[in-house]
Scaffold this active site. Structure first.
Site, PDB file in Angstrom:
ATOM      1  N   TYR A 164      17.039  10.264   6.793  1.00  0.00           N
ATOM      2  CA  TYR A 164      16.134   9.783   5.741  1.00  0.00           C
ATOM      3  C   TYR A 164      14.701  10.289   5.985  1.00  0.00           C
ATOM      4  CZ  TYR A 164      13.806   6.130   2.900  1.00  0.00           C
ATOM      5  OH  TYR A 164      13.042   5.439   1.987  1.00  0.00           O
ATOM      6  N   LYS A 168      12.459  12.626   3.589  1.00  0.00           N
ATOM      7  CA  LYS A 168      11.190  12.127   3.046  1.00  0.00           C
ATOM      8  C   LYS A 168      10.010  13.000   3.498  1.00  0.00           C
ATOM      9  CE  LYS A 168      12.433   8.577   0.568  1.00  0.00           C
ATOM     10  NZ  LYS A 168      12.496   8.769  -0.907  1.00  0.00           N
TER      11      LYS A 168
END
Ligand SMILES: NC(=O)c1ccc[n+]([C@@H]2O[C@H](COP(=O)([O-])OP(=O)(O)OC[C@H]3O[C@@H](n4cnc5c(N)ncnc54)[C@H](O)[C@@H]3O)[C@@H](O)[C@H]2O)c1
Length: 287
Positions: A164, A168
């Site tokens: 993640y 991001k």
């Protein structure tokens, strides 16, 4: 007169959490909203148009205008279909909010390639797939606003979120480049780094503790509160001079997050590794 009167906005992942709050706030400010959501679980499994349709029903019941879209943001076909539906419905796109996301948290040591690929696909490639047709259209039609969604997990780092955080962090890099490339075409490209109590964060101890605190949270960290920052970024209140910036919104408030360079050391001779070690205090920020 709403802050987004007459503007056409696409919001991805708008069937739940932050995206749904953005969509309702945009509808209330006079935008015509394409509410995209695959309608899956937090980990990306399953799916139905139900959540997106519910948000559309909320917006229309409040007197606004919206349509539901159930395409998957993580494919080129999905991104194109989302753009095509907005064009067919309203003939233009003024705002794109890339918000859709999933979680497959695991430590790097225990993590799988399958989860890495899926998280990258939904977040980073999904941002690419939805932005591609919109950016091209805005480039040829006088500009617009694109807001991507990053996270402190990628900008600062967070335990157990390597897939993640990498996605991001990549979205931050994409935002910075698109802000530069879009500037002369009037395309403002910004980033939201939220900190909100949603189904994505509800079982994280830090968020639960914050939600129970009495010093303003969860008000500051509720999606409906955070949505005002998204309205600000996508309205004329926020000028092109803010393009490329990241707004970090949630508890304790609203701030800018950015990468900064230290004053550093400027050597005027062929330096050695030992010279660098000797000047650590000049080169690195103190922790
Ligand atoms: N909640 C937070 O504190 C927080 C912090 C940092 C970043 N974010 C980011 O904010 C965004 C919104 O998160 P949230 O907390 O509202 O989560 P959420 O799970 O409530 O909402 C995410 C939505 O995206 C949709 N979605 C997932 N995959 C999709 C796909 N392939 N195509 C279309 N829709 C898809 C889901 O169905 C869901 O409705 C995400 O990008 C998330 O990573 C949230």
């Amino acid at each position: 007169m709403g802050l987004l009167n007459g503007k056409v906005a696409i919001i991805t992942g708008a069937g739940n959490g932050l995206g749904a709050a953005y969509a309702r706030a945009f509808g209330a400010e006079g935008a015509k909203v394409l509410v995209n959501d695959l309608g899956g679980a937090r980990d990306g499994s399953g799916g139905s148009i139900g959540p997106a349709q519910q948000v559309v029903d909320d917006i229309t019941a409040a007197g606004g205008e919206a349509v539901a879209n159930g395409n998957d943001v993580s494919t080129m076909e999905g991104g194109q279909a989302i753009f095509d539906q907005a064009m067919k419905q309203w003939g233009r796109v003024d705002i794109l909010v890339n918000n859709a996301g999933i979680l497959r948290d695991e430590t790097f040591h225990k993590g799988s390639e399958a989860n890495w690929d899926l998280v990258m696909k939904v977040h980073l490639k999904g941002t690419y797939c939805c932005t591609k047709p919109v950016f091209e259209w805005m480039r040829a039609n006088g500009g617009g606003t694109i807001v991507n969604t990053s996270s402190t997990s990628g900008l600062l780092g967070n335990f157990g979120q390597s897939n993640y955080g990498a996605a991001k962090g990549g979205i931050y890099g994409l935002t910075r480049v698109l802000a530069i490339e879009g500037r002369k075409y009037g395309i403002k490209v910004m980033c939201m780094s939220p900190s909100a109590l949603t189904r994505m964060t509800e079982d994280l101890p830090r968020y639960r503790e914050l939600a129970e605190a009495e010093d303003g949270f969860p008000v500051a960290g509720l999606p409906d509160t955070i949505a005002q920052s998204m309205v600000y970024m996508c309205s004329d209140l926020c000028g092109m001079d803010k393009s490329g910036k990241v707004m970090h919104v949630g508890r304790p408030g609203i701030a800018e997050l950015k990468v900064v360079r230290s004053d550093g050391w400027e050597p005027d001779y062929a330096y050695s590794a030992q010279d660098i070690a000797d000047r650590e205090a000049q080169i690195f920020f103190p922790d």
